[in-house]
Design an enzyme around this catalytic site. Structure first.
Site, short mmCIF file in Angstrom:
data_model
loop_
_atom_site.label_atom_id
_atom_site.label_comp_id
_atom_site.label_asym_id
_atom_site.label_seq_id
_atom_site.Cartn_x
_atom_site.Cartn_y
_atom_site.Cartn_z
N GLN A 48 0.34 11.60 -4.76
CA GLN A 48 0.56 11.60 -3.15
C GLN A 48 1.82 11.63 -2.68
O GLN A 48 1.82 11.09 -1.26
CB GLN A 48 -0.47 10.89 -2.70
CG GLN A 48 -2.06 11.44 -2.95
CD GLN A 48 -2.98 10.75 -2.23
OE1 GLN A 48 -3.20 10.69 -0.99
NE2 GLN A 48 -4.02 9.92 -2.88
N ARG A 76 -8.31 15.70 1.34
CA ARG A 76 -9.04 15.05 2.49
C ARG A 76 -10.50 15.34 2.78
O ARG A 76 -10.91 14.79 3.57
CB ARG A 76 -7.98 15.58 3.77
CG ARG A 76 -6.58 15.30 3.83
CD ARG A 76 -6.29 13.71 3.71
NE ARG A 76 -6.23 13.55 2.09
CZ ARG A 76 -6.07 12.29 1.41
NH1 ARG A 76 -6.37 11.19 2.26
NH2 ARG A 76 -5.82 11.98 0.14
N ASP A 107 0.76 -1.11 0.08
CA ASP A 107 -0.11 0.05 -0.07
C ASP A 107 0.77 1.12 -0.14
O ASP A 107 2.06 1.15 0.40
CB ASP A 107 -0.73 -0.05 1.23
CG ASP A 107 -2.01 1.10 1.15
OD1 ASP A 107 -2.24 1.51 0.23
OD2 ASP A 107 -2.78 1.31 2.25
#
Length: 763
Positions: free
Chosen positions: A244, A611, A213
């Site tokens: 990211q 977010r 991940d």
DNA sequence: TAGAGCGCATTTTTT
DNA sequence: ATGCGCTCTA
């Protein structure tokens, strides 16, 4: 909810390498868990599945979800961070790796303490290295698997030759203390695999599927680790988002994800671009900003949630006003249902939290801070842990020196220097002199020698067997024998209360840890990864070493969350306040210059934006305090990259007011008071251990009372159980017929038994 | 040896 | 502003 086609494709992917480019909020966690679930259901043994996550918390959540669907077998999955997995391997391969089975783990602070001593000892020319710079350099070397001897031979220039000496001495220090640093946790297994073909094959053949991940934040060393462990099966499944990648400063290489397809033949690539988290305005902002980056795969997130309020961009006078207006907004939006968990406030640096805390406190909004001075980084906690570590391993010189004269016991710098010198002459660790060879100490001046011997005795008396004594008991004994709480009292009264509370928190954490182990039956296989008896001091210290603060983020607390953008990765909130979006802060001054670094800052901004589910407020101040005085600040370049049709700006006119940039502003919060609010407002998760221990009475055992209550069993007594073997009575509960006893068994760890039927024999 | 007083650097982000 | 390390005094 059903999986969409690309998600389903990822879940169903069969053999061979696969790269999933998963945009923010596109359901990558679901994909990972569903995939593991599917594999297990189709017959893959859980212990042959290896999954890497970025934090322990992420691993824990994934495991919890899988346990819900698969049941207990999910416990046998190899799921964890790179570091935790490295530890697991090293606990089994300690001999081949040439390290202690119960090695210590040094964090950045310990490393720097060691380096400081090392650098001093080498008497290098005029401070050519600071502990920080040396640590950075050594970490880079370790990541490239360069060993001290290699650097010594190939040193390029004077500076590098110096570094080689520091590196060498540092490694010696680690070895003598039986310690590994964070990077070692991955570098040592990798080195083992590269040097020992047989070990490499053994471990590669252990796993049928490897999943990673947050792949965009892996570094070269971790990549090597992954390659080695997936070498046999070839089933490498990585999930990440190049947009990211925010850990370049820590060595993360976006190249790992950008070049993955090329590196792995026949690699399947799947893109997840539907976002389930945010409304359209938020996504439009995110997409628009990130499109200014060049080093990216390129993707376009979309959402079905077309409705949604515009993104607000606030211009405010200074950080106090920023904090004030944000607190007012949160208050207004949250007062209806009082659900504060929906809000998060994000910033680039921890230092920004001060004024935010002040305002939230003023408006009586509960908040908690993630990161900052992490619980385990607080001085008092580090002191306590240093005592425990020194008790467990007197050769751990970093820990020993930390507490040698804390609280002050008359062993000052001179005595310390003499002790170190004596240790060098005897070729022993200072801690060994103190605990095992007190006779040598007599060579030192009598007064200091006596104090040192007392200290050594105290240390020895803390635990007769650190790998068997229950962690909370040792901690309690420590607080009895060392007047540490009294010592805290002496410091400034504001802080001493908080510090005492923190020490209590640690006692609670040790207790909770013990209770957690009480409920676990550990399989023989798992025991191989562990060290010491379950619940013991050694077991506790090993567990604490890997804990990061995000890991203890307690979802239960009803509070607004404050944290850095880095800490926010992977999380989502209904309402996000992104603060301090100014040149010098975001992008940070340290990264202005290099294009690649600006791009990383932009990704950080992107992470912050994505977010938010429903509401996003971005703010920038025209003046910001830095190093004590207030300086003008200009809006971040990223604010020019927003799509105006999705944005609503507010307060822009402020920038044109003549008085917007006063020469120098006094801080108008009465000074020193935010500390107070912090102490009151922070709700800290008690510990990383989620154990349920409500049913256990937490009182300090009263030794006298216990012995009167039952003449056969008392705390501290050695007993023998027919099947569980020998152990020590840890605690008694209830009385008469209902008397229950918690025994710390030497082999099996803690167990709670009915005294009447347990068949315990006193030894 | 310990505590006070002074000067200095510090703030990027963390497993 | 704050915290650390260094020097000086009790």
């Amino acid at each position: 909810m059903q999986l969409n086609p690309p998600q389903q494709e990822a879940v169903d992917h069969g053999a061979g390498p696969c790269l999933v480019i998963a945009g923010a909020g596109s359901g990558k966690t679901r994909v990972l868990t569903n995939r593991i679930e599917r594999l297990v259901i189709q017959g893959v043994a859980p212990w042959r599945i290896l999954g890497f996550t970025f934090t322990n918390k992420a691993a824990g959540e994934m495991r919890a979800r899988l346990e819900a669907s698969l049941g207990r077998v999910a416990q046998r999955l190899w799921l964890g961070t790179f570091h935790a997995t490295g530890v697991r391997i090293l606990r089994r391969e300690w001999e081949a790796s040439g390290i202690d089975r119960d090695f210590n783990i040094y964090d950045a602070d310990d490393q720097q303490a060691l380096l400081k001593r090392v650098i001093k000892g080498l008497s290098l020319p005029d401070g050519s290295f600071t502990p920080q710079s040396a640590r950075g350099a050594i970490e880079r070397l370790k990541r490239s698997l360069v060993r001290p001897e290699q650097l010594t031979q190939n040193a390029d220039g004077f500076k590098e030759a110096q570094l080689a000496r520091v590196y060498k001495a540092y490694e010696d220090g680690l070895r003598r203390a039986g310690a590994l640093d964070f990077t070692d946790l991955i570098a040592r297994p990798v080195r083992l695999f590269e040097e020992d073909e047989e070990a490499a094959r053994r471990w590669a053949e252990r796993f049928d599927y490897v999943l990673v991940d947050e792949f965009q934040d892996t570094n070269r060393l971790q990549m090597r680790f992954i390659e080695l462990l997936s070498a046999a099966c070839g089933n490498l499944f990585v999930v990440g988002d190049d947009d990211q990648s925010i850990y370049g400063w820590r060595g993360a290489e976006v190249a790992n994800i950008l070049g993955f397809e090329k590196q792995w033949d026949g690699c399947k690539v799947i893109r997840l671009e539907q976002n389930y988290r945010s409304t359209q305005p938020i996504l439009e902002v995110a997409n628009s900003v990130i499109s200014h980056n060049s080093a990216r795969k390129g993707k376009n997130l979309w959402t079905a949630q077309k409705e949604g309020e515009k993104v607000q961009v606030l211009t405010v006078l200074d950080e106090d006003e920023e904090a004030e207006s944000l607190a007012r907004r949160i208050r207004a939006a949250g007062s209806k249902d009082q659900d504060w968990t929906r809000f998060a406030v994000l910033y680039r640096t921890h230092a920004q939290s001060r004024s935010l805390e002040a305002s939230l406190g003023k408006y009586r909004i509960p908040y908690r801070i993630i990161g900052g001075t992490r619980f385990y980084d607080r001085k008092e906690i580090r002191d306590m842990l240093a005592y425990l570590k020194a008790a467990a391993n007197p050769a751990d010189t970093v820990s020993l020196l930390r507490i040698l004269n804390t609280p002050p016991r008359g062993i000052g710098k001179t005595s310390e220097a003499r002790l170190l010198d004596l240790a060098r002459r005897k070729e022993l660790e200072p801690g060994m002199l103190l605990t095992a060879f007190p006779e040598f100490i007599d060579e030192l001046p009598a007064a200091a020698a006596a104090r040192m011997k007392d200290f050594g005795k105290m240390l020895v008396s803390l635990s007769s067997d650190p790998s068997k004594d229950a962690a909370p008991s040792v901690l309690e004994r420590l607080l009895q024998k060392v007047p540490y709480l009294e010592y805290l009292q002496g410091s400034d009264p504001e802080q001493s209360a908080t510090r005492k509370e923190n020490v209590e928190e640690l006692v609670n954490a040790a207790q909770a840890f013990f209770e957690l182990r009480l409920g676990q039956s550990v399989s023989d296989e798992e025991r191989e990864d562990r060290v010491g008896t379950p619940g013991s001091l050694v077991d506790f210290l090993a567990d604490v070493a890997l804990v990061a603060d995000v890991d203890s983020l307690d979802a239960g607390a009803n509070a607004v969350t404050l944290m850095t953008l880095h800490n926010a990765k992977g999380l989502e909130y209904d309402s996000i306040h992104l603060t301090g979006v100014e040149e010098g802060l975001l992008p940070h001054a340290m990264s202005i210059g290099e294009d690649s670094e600006i791009e990383e800052e932009r990704r950080l901004f992107y992470v912050g934006v994505t977010r938010a589910c429903k509401r996003l407020v971005i703010s920038h101040a025209l003046n910001r305090r830095r190093f004590g005085d207030t300086l003008p600040a200009s809006p971040s370049r990223f604010l020019n990259e927003l799509p105006e049709e999705w944005v609503q700006r507010e307060g822009e006119e402020l920038a044109h007011r003549v008085d917007a940039f006063p020469q120098r502003r006094q801080s108008y919060s009465s000074s020193g008071n935010w500390q107070n609010r912090r102490a009151g407002g922070v709700t800290r998760a008690p510990s990383s251990f989620g154990g349920d221990w409500n049913d256990i009475n937490q009182e300090t055992p009263d030794y006298e009372d216990m012995s009167q209550e039952d003449d056969k069993l008392r705390v501290g007594q050695r007993v023998m159980h027919p099947s569980l073997g020998p152990g020590t009575v840890h605690k008694l509960e209830g009385g008469g017929e209902k008397l229950r006893v918690i025994v710390m068994f030497d082999k099996k760890g803690p167990r709670k038994l009915m005294a009447r039927v347990a068949g315990l024999k006193p030894l």
